[in-house]
Design a protein around this motif. Structure first.
Motif, PDB file in Angstrom:
ATOM      1  N   ARG A 137       0.825  -1.209   0.000  1.00  0.00           N
ATOM      2  CA  ARG A 137       0.000   0.000   0.000  1.00  0.00           C
ATOM      3  C   ARG A 137       0.862   1.263   0.000  1.00  0.00           C
ATOM      4  NH1 ARG A 137      -5.383  -0.897   0.800  1.00  0.00           N
ATOM      5  NH2 ARG A 137      -5.925  -3.001   1.478  1.00  0.00           N
ATOM      6  N   ALA A 138       1.937   1.267   0.784  1.00  0.00           N
ATOM      7  CA  ALA A 138       2.836   2.423   0.833  1.00  0.00           C
ATOM      8  C   ALA A 138       3.511   2.644  -0.520  1.00  0.00           C
ATOM      9  CB  ALA A 138       3.881   2.237   1.927  1.00  0.00           C
ATOM     10  N   PHE A 139       3.944   1.570  -1.163  1.00  0.00           N
ATOM     11  CA  PHE A 139       4.576   1.671  -2.472  1.00  0.00           C
ATOM     12  C   PHE A 139       3.612   2.286  -3.485  1.00  0.00           C
ATOM     13  CE2 PHE A 139       4.938  -0.339  -6.671  1.00  0.00           C
ATOM     14  CZ  PHE A 139       6.139   0.224  -7.070  1.00  0.00           C
ATOM     15  N   LEU A 140       2.375   1.785  -3.512  1.00  0.00           N
ATOM     16  CA  LEU A 140       1.396   2.311  -4.465  1.00  0.00           C
ATOM     17  C   LEU A 140       1.029   3.759  -4.162  1.00  0.00           C
ATOM     18  CD1 LEU A 140      -0.911  -0.801  -4.882  1.00  0.00           C
ATOM     19  CD2 LEU A 140       0.771   0.085  -6.505  1.00  0.00           C
ATOM     20  N   ALA A 141       0.965   4.129  -2.906  1.00  0.00           N
ATOM     21  CA  ALA A 141       0.667   5.511  -2.534  1.00  0.00           C
ATOM     22  C   ALA A 141       1.786   6.449  -2.999  1.00  0.00           C
ATOM     23  CB  ALA A 141       0.472   5.628  -1.029  1.00  0.00           C
ATOM     24  N   ARG A 142       3.042   6.019  -2.825  1.00  0.00           N
ATOM     25  CA  ARG A 142       4.169   6.837  -3.296  1.00  0.00           C
ATOM     26  C   ARG A 142       4.134   6.995  -4.801  1.00  0.00           C
ATOM     27  NH1 ARG A 142       6.870   3.656   0.400  1.00  0.00           N
ATOM     28  NH2 ARG A 142       7.844   2.425  -1.239  1.00  0.00           N
ATOM     29  N   ARG A 143       3.817   5.917  -5.504  1.00  0.00           N
ATOM     30  CA  ARG A 143       3.739   5.982  -6.963  1.00  0.00           C
ATOM     31  C   ARG A 143       2.609   6.892  -7.434  1.00  0.00           C
ATOM     32  NH1 ARG A 143       7.144   3.250 -10.644  1.00  0.00           N
ATOM     33  NH2 ARG A 143       8.688   2.280  -9.334  1.00  0.00           N
ATOM     34  N   ALA A 144       1.487   6.859  -6.724  1.00  0.00           N
ATOM     35  CA  ALA A 144       0.341   7.693  -7.081  1.00  0.00           C
ATOM     36  C   ALA A 144       0.684   9.177  -6.890  1.00  0.00           C
ATOM     37  CB  ALA A 144      -0.877   7.299  -6.258  1.00  0.00           C
ATOM     38  N   GLN A 145       1.425   9.500  -5.832  1.00  0.00           N
ATOM     39  CA  GLN A 145       1.809  10.882  -5.576  1.00  0.00           C
ATOM     40  C   GLN A 145       2.816  11.384  -6.602  1.00  0.00           C
ATOM     41  OE1 GLN A 145       3.203  10.907  -1.541  1.00  0.00           O
ATOM     42  NE2 GLN A 145       1.145  11.160  -0.706  1.00  0.00           N
ATOM     43  N   ALA A 146       3.677  10.496  -7.059  1.00  0.00           N
ATOM     44  CA  ALA A 146       4.706  10.880  -8.025  1.00  0.00           C
ATOM     45  C   ALA A 146       4.134  11.087  -9.419  1.00  0.00           C
ATOM     46  CB  ALA A 146       5.803   9.809  -8.071  1.00  0.00           C
ATOM     47  N   ALA A 147       2.972  10.515  -9.684  1.00  0.00           N
ATOM     48  CA  ALA A 147       2.381  10.599 -11.033  1.00  0.00           C
ATOM     49  C   ALA A 147       1.730  11.934 -11.298  1.00  0.00           C
ATOM     50  CB  ALA A 147       1.355   9.487 -11.218  1.00  0.00           C
TER      51      ALA A 147
END
Length: 58
Positions: free
Chosen positions: A48-58
């Motif tokens: 979940r943390a990995f996907l949240a970081r990726r979503a913020q970077a997009a």
């Protein structure tokens, strides 16, 4: 009962990538994992943390 951690194959399936890609994310430090004995597991929180970081970077 929900799982707290997944083996590599299940974790990769859970986020929609292949095993090789998941191992690459772990080796690069983008995705945290835990080792118990000879098994490497990825926690639900780490996914979940990995996907949240990726979503913020997009």
């Amino acid at each position: 009962m929900d799982r707290l951690a997944y083996p590599i194959t299940d974790a990769a399936e859970r986020i929609g990538v292949g095993r090789t890609t998941l191992y690459g994310l772990i080796e690069s430090g983008d995705l945290e994992s835990v080792t118990i004995g000879r098994r490497r597991l990825v926690t639900e929180d780490a996914l979940r943390a990995f996907l949240a970081r990726r979503a913020q970077a997009a």
